[in-house]
Motif scaffolding. Structure first.
Motif, PDB file in Angstrom:
ATOM      1  N   LEU A  88      -5.719 -74.992  18.459  1.00 41.89           N
ATOM      2  CA  LEU A  88      -4.319 -75.253  18.787  1.00 41.89           C
ATOM      3  C   LEU A  88      -3.488 -73.974  18.876  1.00 41.89           C
ATOM      4  O   LEU A  88      -2.269 -74.018  18.947  1.00 41.89           O
ATOM      5  N   ILE A  89      -4.160 -72.816  18.831  1.00 47.68           N
ATOM      6  CA  ILE A  89      -3.433 -71.542  18.925  1.00 47.68           C
ATOM      7  C   ILE A  89      -3.543 -70.981  20.334  1.00 47.68           C
ATOM      8  O   ILE A  89      -4.641 -70.655  20.801  1.00 47.68           O
ATOM      9  N   GLY A  90      -2.410 -70.931  21.036  1.00 52.39           N
ATOM     10  CA  GLY A  90      -2.345 -70.364  22.382  1.00 52.39           C
ATOM     11  C   GLY A  90      -3.339 -71.001  23.348  1.00 52.39           C
ATOM     12  O   GLY A  90      -3.860 -72.092  23.113  1.00 52.39           O
ATOM     13  N   GLY A  91      -3.600 -70.301  24.451  1.00 51.26           N
ATOM     14  CA  GLY A  91      -4.602 -70.723  25.418  1.00 51.26           C
ATOM     15  C   GLY A  91      -5.878 -69.921  25.201  1.00 51.26           C
ATOM     16  O   GLY A  91      -5.937 -69.096  24.288  1.00 51.26           O
ATOM     17  N   PRO A  92      -6.905 -70.120  26.056  1.00 55.09           N
ATOM     18  CA  PRO A  92      -8.189 -69.440  25.850  1.00 55.09           C
ATOM     19  C   PRO A  92      -8.081 -67.919  25.788  1.00 55.09           C
ATOM     20  O   PRO A  92      -8.741 -67.289  24.965  1.00 55.09           O
ATOM     21  N   GLN A  93      -7.226 -67.319  26.619  1.00 64.69           N
ATOM     22  CA  GLN A  93      -7.149 -65.837  26.603  1.00 64.69           C
ATOM     23  C   GLN A  93      -6.571 -65.343  25.286  1.00 64.69           C
ATOM     24  O   GLN A  93      -7.042 -64.353  24.727  1.00 64.69           O
ATOM     25  N   ARG A  95      -6.707 -66.962  22.416  1.00 62.41           N
ATOM     26  CA  ARG A  95      -7.693 -67.237  21.341  1.00 62.41           C
ATOM     27  C   ARG A  95      -8.830 -66.209  21.322  1.00 62.41           C
ATOM     28  O   ARG A  95      -9.409 -65.935  20.290  1.00 62.41           O
ATOM     29  N   ASN A  96      -9.147 -65.630  22.497  1.00 63.36           N
ATOM     30  CA  ASN A  96     -10.203 -64.611  22.555  1.00 63.36           C
ATOM     31  C   ASN A  96      -9.780 -63.305  21.887  1.00 63.36           C
ATOM     32  O   ASN A  96     -10.626 -62.475  21.566  1.00 63.36           O
ATOM     33  N   MET A  97      -8.495 -63.094  21.722  1.00 63.02           N
ATOM     34  CA  MET A  97      -7.983 -61.843  21.144  1.00 63.02           C
ATOM     35  C   MET A  97      -7.338 -62.058  19.773  1.00 63.02           C
ATOM     36  O   MET A  97      -7.423 -61.192  18.909  1.00 63.02           O
ATOM     37  N   ALA A  98      -6.673 -63.181  19.600  1.00 67.97           N
ATOM     38  CA  ALA A  98      -5.853 -63.420  18.389  1.00 67.97           C
ATOM     39  C   ALA A  98      -6.729 -63.415  17.152  1.00 67.97           C
ATOM     40  O   ALA A  98      -7.682 -64.180  17.044  1.00 67.97           O
ATOM     41  N   SER A  99      -6.398 -62.559  16.192  1.00 67.22           N
ATOM     42  CA  SER A  99      -7.233 -62.449  14.997  1.00 67.22           C
ATOM     43  C   SER A  99      -6.614 -63.209  13.822  1.00 67.22           C
ATOM     44  O   SER A  99      -5.413 -63.495  13.792  1.00 67.22           O
ATOM     45  N   VAL A 100      -7.471 -63.495  12.854  1.00 70.58           N
ATOM     46  CA  VAL A 100      -7.036 -64.174  11.627  1.00 70.58           C
ATOM     47  C   VAL A 100      -6.029 -63.278  10.888  1.00 70.58           C
ATOM     48  O   VAL A 100      -4.976 -63.740  10.450  1.00 70.58           O
ATOM     49  N   GLY A 101      -6.344 -61.974  10.787  1.00 69.97           N
ATOM     50  CA  GLY A 101      -5.434 -61.047  10.088  1.00 69.97           C
ATOM     51  C   GLY A 101      -4.077 -60.975  10.774  1.00 69.97           C
ATOM     52  O   GLY A 101      -3.037 -61.018  10.111  1.00 69.97           O
ATOM     53  N   GLY A 102      -4.077 -60.897  12.091  1.00 73.30           N
ATOM     54  CA  GLY A 102      -2.814 -60.812  12.833  1.00 73.30           C
ATOM     55  C   GLY A 102      -1.970 -62.059  12.647  1.00 73.30           C
ATOM     56  O   GLY A 102      -0.740 -61.997  12.592  1.00 73.30           O
ATOM     57  N   ASN A 103      -2.638 -63.208  12.510  1.00 68.31           N
ATOM     58  CA  ASN A 103      -1.897 -64.462  12.353  1.00 68.31           C
ATOM     59  C   ASN A 103      -1.083 -64.488  11.060  1.00 68.31           C
ATOM     60  O   ASN A 103      -0.031 -65.118  10.994  1.00 68.31           O
ATOM     61  N   LEU A 104      -1.546 -63.749  10.030  1.00 69.66           N
ATOM     62  CA  LEU A 104      -0.822 -63.731   8.749  1.00 69.66           C
ATOM     63  C   LEU A 104       0.526 -63.022   8.884  1.00 69.66           C
ATOM     64  O   LEU A 104       1.421 -63.230   8.074  1.00 69.66           O
ATOM     65  N   PHE A 105       0.631 -62.167   9.913  1.00 70.76           N
ATOM     66  CA  PHE A 105       1.859 -61.375  10.084  1.00 70.76           C
ATOM     67  C   PHE A 105       2.648 -61.821  11.317  1.00 70.76           C
ATOM     68  O   PHE A 105       3.650 -61.209  11.656  1.00 70.76           O
ATOM     69  N   HIS A 108       7.753 -66.130  13.015  1.00 67.55           N
ATOM     70  CA  HIS A 108       8.133 -67.487  13.398  1.00 67.55           C
ATOM     71  C   HIS A 108       8.315 -67.555  14.903  1.00 67.55           C
ATOM     72  O   HIS A 108       8.931 -66.635  15.460  1.00 67.55           O
ATOM     73  N   PRO A 109       7.870 -68.602  15.602  1.00 66.44           N
ATOM     74  CA  PRO A 109       7.266 -69.839  15.098  1.00 66.44           C
ATOM     75  C   PRO A 109       5.740 -69.766  15.038  1.00 66.44           C
ATOM     76  O   PRO A 109       5.095 -70.802  14.948  1.00 66.44           O
ATOM     77  N   TYR A 110       5.181 -68.559  15.118  1.00 66.73           N
ATOM     78  CA  TYR A 110       3.727 -68.421  15.056  1.00 66.73           C
ATOM     79  C   TYR A 110       3.251 -68.473  13.602  1.00 66.73           C
ATOM     80  O   TYR A 110       4.041 -68.532  12.682  1.00 66.73           O
ATOM     81  N   GLY A 111       1.924 -68.398  13.432  1.00 69.58           N
ATOM     82  CA  GLY A 111       1.367 -68.383  12.079  1.00 69.58           C
ATOM     83  C   GLY A 111       0.684 -69.681  11.702  1.00 69.58           C
ATOM     84  O   GLY A 111       0.541 -69.990  10.513  1.00 69.58           O
ATOM     85  N   MET A 201       8.981 -74.123   9.165  1.00 66.57           N
ATOM     86  CA  MET A 201       9.932 -74.807   8.279  1.00 66.57           C
ATOM     87  C   MET A 201      10.573 -73.801   7.323  1.00 66.57           C
ATOM     88  O   MET A 201      11.173 -74.185   6.312  1.00 66.57           O
ATOM     89  N   GLY A 202      10.435 -72.520   7.624  1.00 60.88           N
ATOM     90  CA  GLY A 202      11.016 -71.445   6.824  1.00 60.88           C
ATOM     91  C   GLY A 202      10.864 -70.167   7.638  1.00 60.88           C
ATOM     92  O   GLY A 202      10.441 -70.224   8.801  1.00 60.88           O
ATOM     93  N   ALA A 203      11.144 -69.042   7.029  1.00 65.29           N
ATOM     94  CA  ALA A 203      11.028 -67.773   7.766  1.00 65.29           C
ATOM     95  C   ALA A 203       9.578 -67.470   8.142  1.00 65.29           C
ATOM     96  O   ALA A 203       9.301 -66.770   9.092  1.00 65.29           O
ATOM     97  N   GLY A 204       8.638 -68.024   7.358  1.00 64.95           N
ATOM     98  CA  GLY A 204       7.202 -67.886   7.629  1.00 64.95           C
ATOM     99  C   GLY A 204       6.514 -69.100   7.031  1.00 64.95           C
ATOM    100  O   GLY A 204       7.200 -70.039   6.608  1.00 64.95           O
ATOM    101  N   PRO A 205       5.187 -69.098   6.959  1.00 63.12           N
ATOM    102  CA  PRO A 205       4.488 -70.229   6.336  1.00 63.12           C
ATOM    103  C   PRO A 205       4.932 -70.402   4.871  1.00 63.12           C
ATOM    104  O   PRO A 205       5.037 -69.415   4.143  1.00 63.12           O
TER     105      PRO A 205
END
Ligand SMILES: Cc1cc2nc3c(=O)[nH]c(=O)nc-3n(C[C@H](O)[C@H](O)[C@H](O)COP(=O)(O)OP(=O)(O)OC[C@H]3O[C@@H](n4cnc5c(N)ncnc54)[C@H](O)[C@@H]3O)c2cc1C
Length: 267
Positions: A88-93, A95-105, A108-111, A201-205
């Motif tokens: 459910l994160i972005g589209g295929p391109q 998802r091919n680049m988006a890392s777990v570590g980057g998602n922590l930072f 909003h509204p990502y994460g 639902m806040g500034a971050g998760p």
């Protein structure tokens, strides 16, 4: 403005560069957008250290390198409980680049992936530091550049004890109006150690303490679900943005938590 990108061989060197003010480059889905917009830091560091992209399973413990991408999560048969989250994160391109570590930072509204890890009670392993640090702490501090995340550790949840829901206006890859993840470990039919985490639902998760209290020690039935849904937005301060107002997010939080808990009750 000149931007310098330094490639180093080890996590230690990358962490050292970060301590001197460099921005770490993961998959770059956010950092490169900032470079293109001319608002990125002038020093960027990336590493070729292979340990950043490893996935290890040891008994019930899962260790995911911070450089692992959403596509790699989806391709791993041991991580089925995270497949829906990564899909459910972005589209295929992305998802091919988006890392777990980057998602922590991710701001909003990502994460969304961080929301799932927060509900799972994940620990972060920081480069050059011994021992894990609860993700709850890192997320509270993340604006203060806490250092290089090397990996994430989390327990593999028992079947049916973990659920994730993302509500977006554009299906399937729009950004979140909100996302919610729930961990409901059970002992003798009672919920012990409930964890509810919210995205957007806040500034971050953030944790949903009121919903957790409504679930703790109860059986998962219609009455408990109703009480948790009622408490869903209590104590939360969602932002208003182009996707939804704070009022709307508070109004619909309970509806979506109820949907997710009902799915988990049905099994
Ligand atoms: C079109 C589009 C759609 C998107 N959709 C979604 C979505 O649906 N859900 C969602 O959650 N996100 C979404 N995102 C945001 C983003 O792609 C993801 O959050 C992604 O996981 C970020 O990872 P990255 O490796 O690309 O981060 P990067 O851009 O490389 O880095 C982002 C930030 O994290 C820091 N960082 C990266 N790795 C580490 C590390 N190991 N240790 C310390 N700091 C680190 C960087 O320094 C930077 O500050 C979307 C982005 C785009 C462009």
């Amino acid at each position: 403005m000149t931007t310098t990108v330094q490639t180093v061989a080890t996590l230690t060197e990358a962490a050292r560069a970060m301590a001197q003010g460099a921005t770490f480059l993961g998959g770059g889905t956010i950092v490169m957008r900032d470079v293109n917009a001319g608002v990125a830091a002038t020093q960027i560091v990336r590493t070729t250290d292979a340990s950043l992209s490893g996935i290890r399973i040891s008994g019930d413990k899962v260790t995911i390198g911070a450089g692992v991408t959403m596509s790699q999560i989806i391709a791993n048969p041991d991580l089925t409980f995270l497949h829906q989250v990564a899909r459910l994160i972005g589209g295929p391109q992305v998802r091919n680049m988006a890392s777990v570590g980057g998602n922590l930072f991710a701001p909003h509204p990502y994460g969304d992936f961080a929301v799932a890890l927060l509900a799972l009670g994940a620990q972060t392993v920081m480069a050059g530091q011994n021992g894990g640090r609860p993700l709850d702490d890192l997320l509270r501090d993340r604006s203060r550049s806490p250092g290089l995340v090397a990996a994430i550790e989390c327990p593999r949840p028992r079947d049916g004890s973990f659920g994730f829901l993302k509500f977006s206006r554009v299906k399937p890859k729009g950004v979140s109006v909100l996302s919610v993840a729930v961990l409901l470990p059970r002992e003798g039919g009672r919920i012990r150690g409930a964890r509810v985490a919210w995205g957007a639902m806040g500034a971050g998760p953030v944790r949903g303490a009121s919903a957790e209290r409504a679930l703790e020690g109860q059986s998962l039935n219609a009455e408990t679900i109703g009480r948790a849904a009622q408490a869903a937005a209590e104590g939360l301060t969602p932002p208003t943005d182009a996707i939804a107002t704070d009022w709307y997010r508070r109004e619909v939080a309970g509806v979506h938590l109820k949907r997710l808990l009902e799915q988990m009750e049905r099994g």
